[in-house]
Design a protein around this motif. Structure first.
Motif, mmCIF file in Angstrom:
data_model
loop_
_atom_site.group_PDB
_atom_site.id
_atom_site.type_symbol
_atom_site.label_atom_id
_atom_site.label_comp_id
_atom_site.label_asym_id
_atom_site.label_seq_id
_atom_site.Cartn_x
_atom_site.Cartn_y
_atom_site.Cartn_z
ATOM 1 N N CYS A 16 0.836 -1.207 0.000
ATOM 2 C CA CYS A 16 0.000 0.000 0.000
ATOM 3 C C CYS A 16 0.870 1.256 0.000
ATOM 4 O O CYS A 16 1.830 1.352 0.774
ATOM 5 C CB CYS A 16 -0.893 0.010 1.239
ATOM 6 S SG CYS A 16 -1.942 -1.451 1.419
ATOM 7 N N PHE A 17 0.485 2.246 -0.803
ATOM 8 C CA PHE A 17 1.239 3.495 -0.903
ATOM 9 C C PHE A 17 0.406 4.698 -0.465
ATOM 10 O O PHE A 17 0.899 5.552 0.262
ATOM 11 C CB PHE A 17 1.740 3.673 -2.341
ATOM 12 C CG PHE A 17 2.623 2.553 -2.790
ATOM 13 C CD1 PHE A 17 3.983 2.571 -2.519
ATOM 14 C CD2 PHE A 17 2.096 1.443 -3.438
ATOM 15 C CE1 PHE A 17 4.808 1.516 -2.895
ATOM 16 C CE2 PHE A 17 2.910 0.387 -3.829
ATOM 17 C CZ PHE A 17 4.267 0.416 -3.553
ATOM 18 N N LEU A 18 -0.825 4.772 -0.909
ATOM 19 C CA LEU A 18 -1.768 5.800 -0.475
ATOM 20 C C LEU A 18 -3.004 5.099 0.076
ATOM 21 O O LEU A 18 -3.436 4.078 -0.459
ATOM 22 C CB LEU A 18 -2.166 6.713 -1.643
ATOM 23 C CG LEU A 18 -1.039 7.536 -2.269
ATOM 24 C CD1 LEU A 18 -1.543 8.240 -3.533
ATOM 25 C CD2 LEU A 18 -0.478 8.552 -1.282
ATOM 26 N N ASN A 19 -3.587 5.667 1.130
ATOM 27 C CA ASN A 19 -4.701 5.004 1.798
ATOM 28 C C ASN A 19 -6.017 5.405 1.130
ATOM 29 O O ASN A 19 -6.647 6.404 1.474
ATOM 30 C CB ASN A 19 -4.716 5.345 3.287
ATOM 31 C CG ASN A 19 -5.597 4.414 4.081
ATOM 32 O OD1 ASN A 19 -6.737 4.177 3.711
ATOM 33 N ND2 ASN A 19 -5.064 3.885 5.165
ATOM 34 N N ASN A 20 -6.432 4.597 0.164
ATOM 35 C CA ASN A 20 -7.609 4.916 -0.637
ATOM 36 C C ASN A 20 -8.871 5.060 0.213
ATOM 37 O O ASN A 20 -9.673 5.974 0.000
ATOM 38 C CB ASN A 20 -7.815 3.818 -1.693
ATOM 39 C CG ASN A 20 -6.582 3.601 -2.541
ATOM 40 O OD1 ASN A 20 -6.025 4.536 -3.081
ATOM 41 N ND2 ASN A 20 -6.155 2.351 -2.662
ATOM 42 N N ALA A 21 -9.062 4.168 1.178
ATOM 43 C CA ALA A 21 -10.262 4.223 2.012
ATOM 44 C C ALA A 21 -10.284 5.484 2.867
ATOM 45 O O ALA A 21 -11.327 6.128 3.022
ATOM 46 C CB ALA A 21 -10.339 2.974 2.896
ATOM 47 N N ALA A 22 -9.133 5.839 3.444
ATOM 48 C CA ALA A 22 -9.066 7.037 4.276
ATOM 49 C C ALA A 22 -9.279 8.302 3.450
ATOM 50 O O ALA A 22 -9.946 9.245 3.893
ATOM 51 C CB ALA A 22 -7.722 7.097 4.998
ATOM 52 N N ILE A 23 -8.707 8.327 2.259
ATOM 53 C CA ILE A 23 -8.885 9.483 1.371
ATOM 54 C C ILE A 23 -10.366 9.658 1.038
ATOM 55 O O ILE A 23 -10.903 10.778 1.057
ATOM 56 C CB ILE A 23 -8.037 9.304 0.095
ATOM 57 C CG1 ILE A 23 -6.546 9.412 0.442
ATOM 58 C CG2 ILE A 23 -8.417 10.328 -0.967
ATOM 59 C CD1 ILE A 23 -5.614 8.928 -0.658
#
Length: 343
Positions: free
Chosen positions: A169-176
């Motif tokens: 994981c690199f960017l937290n899609n769910a958090a974004i």
């Protein structure tokens, strides 16, 4: 249910990772998303849409600016020094060490990377930002008349924290997506993580906030990655005290064990008064998963989807883990069709 998916996910295609001292073919591969997409189409779940571009502003709402700048530029720095080979860290800062920035890309990777599963490649930044755009586009759909959507993100995101990456994981899609939902005017959003591994990154991002309830059902971190978070006594800090729920389960758990945990999670979300739900949809709880030790079967994922639908609130599903590739499409889409049938 509409599915949002970007073809740019293929740009993250690591040859190998290191696990328990061995270099092995990467378990996180483009075929994972391709098989889910095939299943979405096979069952006629709904239209498949490419994401819009949202830029970095939504990303910077949950991730540290220096970290985002690092991810955006890491490949150029690494490849200039080392050539076109996958970028892994060669050192990590030990406790009580200096945090002074260095001039070596391998050392800077160690500043932000938590493991050896997640190499940075020429297309990593493009793939990661396409995943964030996928989640944001699907969130807009779920926030509208549809009331639900599926973000078929790859690479996954729930292990990416405020200022670190790892676990593929690199960017937290769910958090974004959760933050973007708040930015549209909601007061309370919940994130339910059903991946086999603890959603450490999501917990890190929201641990001191009361407007996002984070709930994770996962394998006991005394035995499983990410090891250093996911314990039941981690309930949030400061204003976020009481707004994080971890439900760790033992190796070998089947749905008879999982169902009460899911009921507890949904009761907490309902009690919180969540106006919308983001589901980090990992299906590595499947009994055939090569790196996991739960025992769910295909039909259990349909039941899971039906149960989640009982909340009756707008819901966004964001794809996370699942490495039994020949079953990943069936299991992920079973959750979605179960949800659709029940809502």
């Amino acid at each position: 249910m509409k599915t949002v998916h970007s073809p740019h996910h293929v740009l993250q295609n690591a040859e190998a990772e290191f696990i328990r001292g061995r270099k092995v073919p990467s378990f996180e591969m483009p075929r994972r998303a391709e098989l889910v997409l095939e299943r979405v189409n096979a069952v006629s779940l709904g239209p498949v849409i490419e994401p819009k571009s949202f830029g970095t502003d939504p990303i910077l709402k949950v991730h540290d600016r220096d970290f985002v700048t690092f991810l955006a530029t890491a490949w150029e720095t690494w490849s200039t020094e080392n050539g076109p080979i996958d970028a892994f860290p060669n050192a990590w800062p030990p406790p009580r060490s200096s945090r002074v920035r260095t001039n070596r890309p391998g050392a800077e990777l160690g500043r932000y990377c938590i493991d050896l599963s997640s190499p940075i490649m020429a297309g990593t930044w493009t793939a990661a930002t396409a995943g964030a755009d996928t989640a944001l586009t699907a969130m807009e759909i779920a926030a509208g008349a549809d009331k639900c959507a599926f973000a078929l993100c790859r690479p996954p995101g729930h292990h990416a924290g405020r200022d670190y990456f790892g676990g593929y994981c690199f960017l937290n899609n769910a958090a974004i997506a959760a933050q973007a939902w708040l930015d549209r005017g909601l007061d309370k959003v919940a994130v339910l993580d059903v991946d086999y591994h603890h959603g450490n990154g999501t917990q890190d991002i929201f641990h001191d906030r009361a407007d996002v309830l984070t709930v994770s059902i996962h394998a006991d971190p005394q035995h499983e990655y990410p090891y250093y978070s996911g314990y039941a006594d981690e309930t949030g800090e400061g204003e976020g005290a009481g707004f994080n729920l971890n439900i760790p389960l033992a190796w070998g758990s089947d749905y008879a064990t999982y169902a009460p945990a899911l009921a507890e999670a949904l009761a907490r979300i309902a009690g919180f008064g969540a106006e919308a739900l983001v589901v980090s949809l990992g299906v590595d709880t499947f009994g055939g998963d090569p790196i996991s030790r739960f025992r769910l079967v295909n039909a259990d994922f349909t039941t899971m989807g039906r149960t989640i639908a009982s909340l009756g609130i707008p819901t966004l599903f964001v794809m996370e883990g699942g490495y039994a590739v020949e079953d990943i499409g069936v299991n992920a889409v079973n959750v979605l069709t179960g949800f659709e049938a029940a809502r």
